[in-house]
Design an enzyme around this catalytic site. Structure first.
Site, PDB file in Angstrom:
ATOM      1  N   SER A 148       0.721  -1.384   0.017  1.00  9.24           N
ATOM      2  CA  SER A 148      -0.107  -0.140  -0.288  1.00  9.24           C
ATOM      3  C   SER A 148       0.967   1.370   0.023  1.00  9.24           C
ATOM      4  O   SER A 148       0.339   2.315  -0.293  1.00  9.24           O
ATOM      5  CB  SER A 148      -0.760   0.064   1.262  1.00  9.24           C
ATOM      6  OG  SER A 148      -1.820  -1.001   1.237  1.00  9.24           O
ATOM      7  N   HIS A 161     -15.133  -0.604   2.138  1.00 11.01           N
ATOM      8  CA  HIS A 161     -15.156   0.673   2.920  1.00 11.01           C
ATOM      9  C   HIS A 161     -16.326   1.635   2.532  1.00 11.01           C
ATOM     10  O   HIS A 161     -16.331   2.702   2.844  1.00 11.01           O
ATOM     11  CB  HIS A 161     -13.860   1.557   2.473  1.00 11.01           C
ATOM     12  CG  HIS A 161     -12.727   0.750   2.789  1.00 11.01           C
ATOM     13  ND1 HIS A 161     -11.801  -0.152   2.283  1.00 11.01           N
ATOM     14  CD2 HIS A 161     -12.128   1.065   4.078  1.00 11.01           C
ATOM     15  CE1 HIS A 161     -11.085  -0.659   2.784  1.00 11.01           C
ATOM     16  NE2 HIS A 161     -11.000  -0.082   4.192  1.00 11.01           N
ATOM     17  N   CYS A 198      -7.637   1.805   1.276  1.00  9.63           N
ATOM     18  CA  CYS A 198      -8.913   0.915   0.673  1.00  9.63           C
ATOM     19  C   CYS A 198      -8.291   0.355  -0.597  1.00  9.63           C
ATOM     20  O   CYS A 198      -7.597   1.238  -1.623  1.00  9.63           O
ATOM     21  CB  CYS A 198     -10.152   1.888   0.310  1.00  9.63           C
ATOM     22  SG  CYS A 198     -11.186   1.107  -0.860  1.00  9.63           S
TER      23      CYS A 198
END
Lengths: 379, 647
Positions: free
Chosen positions: B327, B370, B383
């Protein structure tokens, strides 16, 4: 011929003999020996006791011996000439049989504290015998083949014994020394021409014999000849000695590097620097000036010896003086030629300078004979 | 028989004539000898003199002092210490083996050492001193010196040898020196004669290896007179060498020490960079090793334990390790998409917990999804579906181009060993590497920093620094050479869309400072120091559908080497960024739980240039932080001067 033939009345006797000693020769010999002490002190790195001191003691003893021999009338020496030769010959054979092994060659025998090199003795014994022989021989018979063959045999017999040791240097000195006496005695030029021709043939044969079973000289001698002809061929081994000796000599230049400043000798690049190659140290440290001076001293000794020989009316005394003087000449000429690269390395010491007991003693005794001939000459 | 007087006279005359001939020949010989003497000693003298000098004068090299390596405040990272060694000379020793055995009773020497030395001594010239033992302790050395009379041929010598006073802290970045090997020599075209000195130390890896030429210096010379056997008689003259360049690095030794201690025994890496000029303040790979071991010649047992350790202490994970950034890569995807205009910061994407592509499902880490997320929330809550969407819209080639602009997939030129380029994959790359066309699924994976994307901790730090500064700041390690400062870097703006950059930074701020952020637990409460960052958790295995249905196994239940990598990148202060930090903990689990606290602590240390006040931490964590500090074995601060100058 007996001592009666000498005009004994004109020969000095007792202490008066001292006045008739050939003093220039004594001075010259002392000067040369002193150069030797100086150089032995230098090559020992500034130590007296290593070589210089024993050499001085031997020289002193040799000088005493020389005067003893000198004061004994020459006719006595003439009468024991044959004996000297045969004793030397017996010792040579003894060396062959029992001699100690030294430097790869059987050269000396131990007689109590004395270490005797019979080949040194023989150089003088041979000259004495030949002088006596020609003194005895009718002058007219000198060049007759039979009477030439006898001295030739007398020369060759010890020569072969010496060669067997093997000691090429002494062998050459014996042949040359004997030859000079024969020449002085008046043997025809023709014989010498023939011999020289034969020597050339022999050299050829020596080279031809290489590698065969009947090889006439040892491998190391061949190697020395090879490296003499081309020192660069083996720069690390046999050629090394020759090259280093020449470097030492040449690098001395005009005035030398200074006493005890020779790098070649001090740093051990020089081979056998206290014996056969001592001249290179002298040349390195004292340059051309020093080397040439020593050569002059040697030459003067020979000049005085020859002059004494020529002046002496007695045939034995005359031949003996010329013979010994010439042997002395051969010593230094061969040694210097050797270290300067003019002839192969044959292992001949520099007389009176190289470290070595017997050689110096016998040489001084031989000069005693010259002195004796000089003192007791017919007037 | 009596000879007639006439005969006698005739004979004497003949002898005289012949004697004159002999004398003549002898005179000629003497003349020849004299001429030869003159020729050699006068005409050829110079030539022979030269040969005599070549014989006896040898030139020996004097090794120069190796250049020092200093930290940014002048603290010594690599210095030269006294090397106490014992040498033996065969000529003086006589009974070499007996002497060595006696020596072995005084200093640590094994049978092998004795045998090896004996062989070496016999092989070399009798006058050449051979090193028996070096790097001796002072006690051993003095014991040998005291017993010298009983040890003929043994001499004690003091030389210089590399010393790393900070031990393991700088092992990876500095590398180490070692005796020059035949292999080293074979690699060099025209080796410096210095390298021929037995056991001469050269840099093998790291700064020591890469900047070897600067550090080595120039050899001095010593002209000596030697004998024919090589024994040294005296020194004629001496010209000292030129010491190597003193290198001042950008590193801060206290920060480096803290970071190393903070990483502890994890298999991890951390990079701290000044976002304004690219100075690498700390670059730490863990676990580490003591480079001094390599200088002395590492024992095979020690070496084995280093190579067999599954945490790979010898590898420099900061520049050599290439990890899926997970991420932490999302900022790249976001910026690429917004620069291309395929989405704008306010626009939202609906996250149901997965994206369907054909018959394949790409899951968000949050199973329930989400809901609607904009850019800021997508970073804050990490997300995945948002990035599946925008990655598809912008396409892989633009993502890859953005990655390279931000420093991923390009090789940063630092004087360190085996620096990886990482991978910023695009269509051409996949075709070239695998001969296969790029798939949309590849884009989705790449969009969240998985799949083919690989980045090193250094590249992640550079990325963070570029995001924080908006410039193309590049890392640098050398601050000054021999006191001459390196030119100040002038980073140029990256020309990113300002609103997009602002939005990305805001998202990163929320990751930490918003209660819903993935790294809220690692926030800094000191107002002036607040940080922005991004967590990352990269899978090292594929999660199958069956597994997912059963419920994903928690990391704690997996064997160590199958757990996820934990990543975290951050910068601070948020308003005026100074420091960027990246942390990767191999198989650490989650980025938020494992990497973020480490990165935060290191960042605070860098911001305060010392241990930060506890007030910078959230109140609930202060006790734990205090306890944690006590456990850390930190370098005592000695240079208050340095601390001041940095302030």
């Amino acid at each position: 011929m007996s001592y009666l033939e000498y005009n004994v009345k004109t020969v000095p006797t007792g202490i008066r003999k001292v006045l008739h000693v050939n003093w220039p020769i004594v001075v010259l010999l002392t000067a040369i020996a002193s150069v030797g002490f100086l150089m032995l002190y230098s090559v020992a790195g500034g130590r007296l006791e290593t070589w210089a001191e024993p050499q001085m003691k031997r020289f002193a003893a040799g000088m005493v011996g020389m005067f003893v021999v000198a004061f004994v009338p020459i006719w006595f020496w003439r009468n024991v000439s044959a004996l000297a030769y045969f004793v030397s010959l017996v010792l040579l054979v003894a060396v062959e049989l029992f001699g100690a092994i030294g430097m790869g060659a059987q050269r000396w025998i131990e007689l109590g504290p004395l270490r005797l090199q019979p080949s040194e003795l023989m150089k003088i014994g041979l000259v004495m015998l030949l002088a006596a022989y020609y003194d005895w021989l009718d002058v007219k018979k000198v060049s007759r083949p039979l009477w030439v063959a006898i001295p030739v045999a007398l020369i060759l017999l010890p020569t072969f014994l010496v060669l067997k040791q093997p000691d090429l240097g002494t062998a050459i000195l014996l042949v040359a020394g004997g030859g000079i006496v024969m020449f002085a005695a008046g043997v025809s030029w023709w014989y010498f021409g023939t011999v020289i021709a034969l020597v050339v043939a022999l050299v050829f044969a020596v080279f031809e014999s290489r590698g065969t079973e009947w090889q006439l000289i040892k491998d190391y001698q061949f190697k020395r000849i090879d490296t003499f002809l081309d020192p660069g061929s083996d720069p690390l081994n046999a050629g090394y000695n020759i090259m280093q000796a020449q470097i030492a000599l040449g690098s001395g230049g005009w005035a030398g590097k200074g006493y005890m400043q020779g790098t070649q000798s001090r740093l051990n690049f020089l081979p056998e620097k206290h014996t056969d190659f001592i001249f290179t140290t002298l040349a390195e440290e004292f340059g051309f000036v020093g080397a040439f001076s020593l050569l002059l001293l040697y030459a003067l000794v020979v000049v005085f010896a020859l002059a004494s020989g020529i002046a002496n009316k007695d045939r034995y005394a005359s031949l003996l003086t010329i013979g010994i003087g010439s042997t002395f000449f051969l010593f230094f000429a061969v040694n210097m030629s050797m270290v300067m690269g003019l002839i192969p390395v044959v292992g001949v010491p520099l007389p009176l300078v190289s470290y070595g007991g017997t050689a110096m003693m016998i040489l001084l005794l031989a000069f005693g004979l010259i002195q004796s001939a000089h003192i007791h000459r017919t007037r | 028989m009596r000879r007639s007087p006439k005969d006698s006279l005739e004979s004497a005359r003949k002898i005289s004539r012949r004697a004159l001939v002999i004398g003549g020949v002898q005179a000629a010989t003497v003349a020849t000898l004299a001429l030869r003497m003159r020729f050699m000693q006068v005409e050829q003298a110079d030539q022979f003199r030269l040969l005599a000098e070549e014989n006896s004068i040898k030139i020996r090299l004097l090794p120069p002092a190796r250049g020092l390596i200093l930290d940014r405040n002048g603290g010594v990272l690599a210095g030269n210490g006294q090397n106490y060694r014992v040498v033996i000379t065969r000529e003086d020793a006589g009974e070499v083996e007996e002497v060595l055995r006696r020596l072995a009773r005084l200093i640590p020497m094994t049978e092998d050492d004795i045998a090896r030395t004996l062989k070496e001594v016999m092989r070399r010239s009798p006058t050449l001193p051979i090193t028996v033992a070096d790097q001796l302790r002072w006690e051993d050395f003095s014991r040998v010196a005291v017993n010298a009379p009983a040890l003929p041929g043994i001499t004690t010598e003091v030389g210089l040898s590399r010393v790393y006073p900070q031990a393991g802290d700088f092992a990876h970045v500095l590398g180490y020196v070692g005796p020059v090997s035949d292999y080293d020599l074979s690699k060099i075209e025209n080796p410096d004669p210095l390298l021929q000195i037995p056991k001469f130390q050269i840099g093998k890896v790291g700064v020591e290896g890469k900047l070897e030429i600067d550090l080595r210096g120039k050899a001095g010379t010593r002209r000596i007179e030697v004998t024919s056997t090589g024994r040294v008689m005296r020194e004629l003259d001496r010209k000292e060498g030129i010491p190597g360049t003193t290198l001042q690095l950008t590193l801060d030794r206290y920060l480096q020490n803290y970071a190393q201690a903070r990483l502890g025994n994890e298999s991890a890496a951390a990079v701290v960079m000044d976002v304004r000029n690219g100075d690498i303040l700390a670059i730490v790979s863990s676990p580490t090793f003591d480079p001094n071991l390599f200088v002395r010649g590492i024992s095979s047992a020690d070496y084995k334990s280093l190579t067999e350790n599954d945490h790979r202490p010898l590898a420099d994970k900061t520049v050599q390790g290439a990890y899926p950034p997970g991420s932490t890569f999302k900022m790249v995807t976001a910026l690429a998409a917004m620069e291309a205009g395929v989405i704008d910061p306010g626009e939202t994407v609906y996250c149901p917990g997965f994206t369907e592509l054909g018959n394949r499902r790409f899951h968000c880490w949050k199973r329930g999804g989400h809901g609607r997320v904009g850019l800021s929330q997508s970073l804050e809550q990490s997300c995945d579906v948002y990035y599946y969407e925008i990655a598809q819209r912008v396409g892989i080639d633009r993502i890859a181009a953005m990655a390279r602009r931000l420093g991923i997939g390009v090789r940063h030129d630092l004087p360190m060993s085996a620096i990886t380029e990482g991978i910023a994959p695009d269509r051409a790359w996949k075709l070239g590497k695998y001969g296969k066309d790029w798939q949309v699924g590849d884009t989705l994976n790449a969009g969240i920093g998985q799949g083919y994307v690989l980045a090193s901790p250094l590249q992640l730090a550079v990325m963070t620094a570029r995001l924080a500064s908006g410039t193309d700041v590049s890392p640098r390690l050398v601050r000054a050479r021999d006191g001459v400062p390196a030119p100040d870097p002038a980073p140029r703006p990256l020309d990113l869309p300002q609103d997009a950059l602002r939005a990305v930074r805001k998202g990163m701020f929320d990751v930490i400072n918003n209660q819903r952020g993935t790294a809220y637990g690692s926030r800094i409460v000191e107002e002036a120091m607040r940080m922005a960052g991004k967590t990352g958790t990269s899978q090292v295995r594929n999660i199958t559908k069956a597994e997912r249905d059963r419920g994903v196994i928690s990391n704690d239940d997996l064997p160590w080497n199958r757990r996820d990598h934990a990543l975290f990148v951050c910068f601070a202060p948020y308003d005026a960024p100074e420091i960027a930090v990246s942390v990767v903990v191999e198989h650490g689990g989650g980025g938020s739980a494992v990497a973020a606290p480490v990165a935060r602590d290191i960042l605070l240390q860098a911001l305060y240039k010392d241990l930060p006040p506890l007030s910078a931490y959230p109140a609930s964590q202060r006790d734990r932080i205090e306890a944690q500090r006590k456990d850390m074995n930190l370098l005592p601060r000695t240079d208050s001067q340095g601390a001041k100058s940095r302030a």
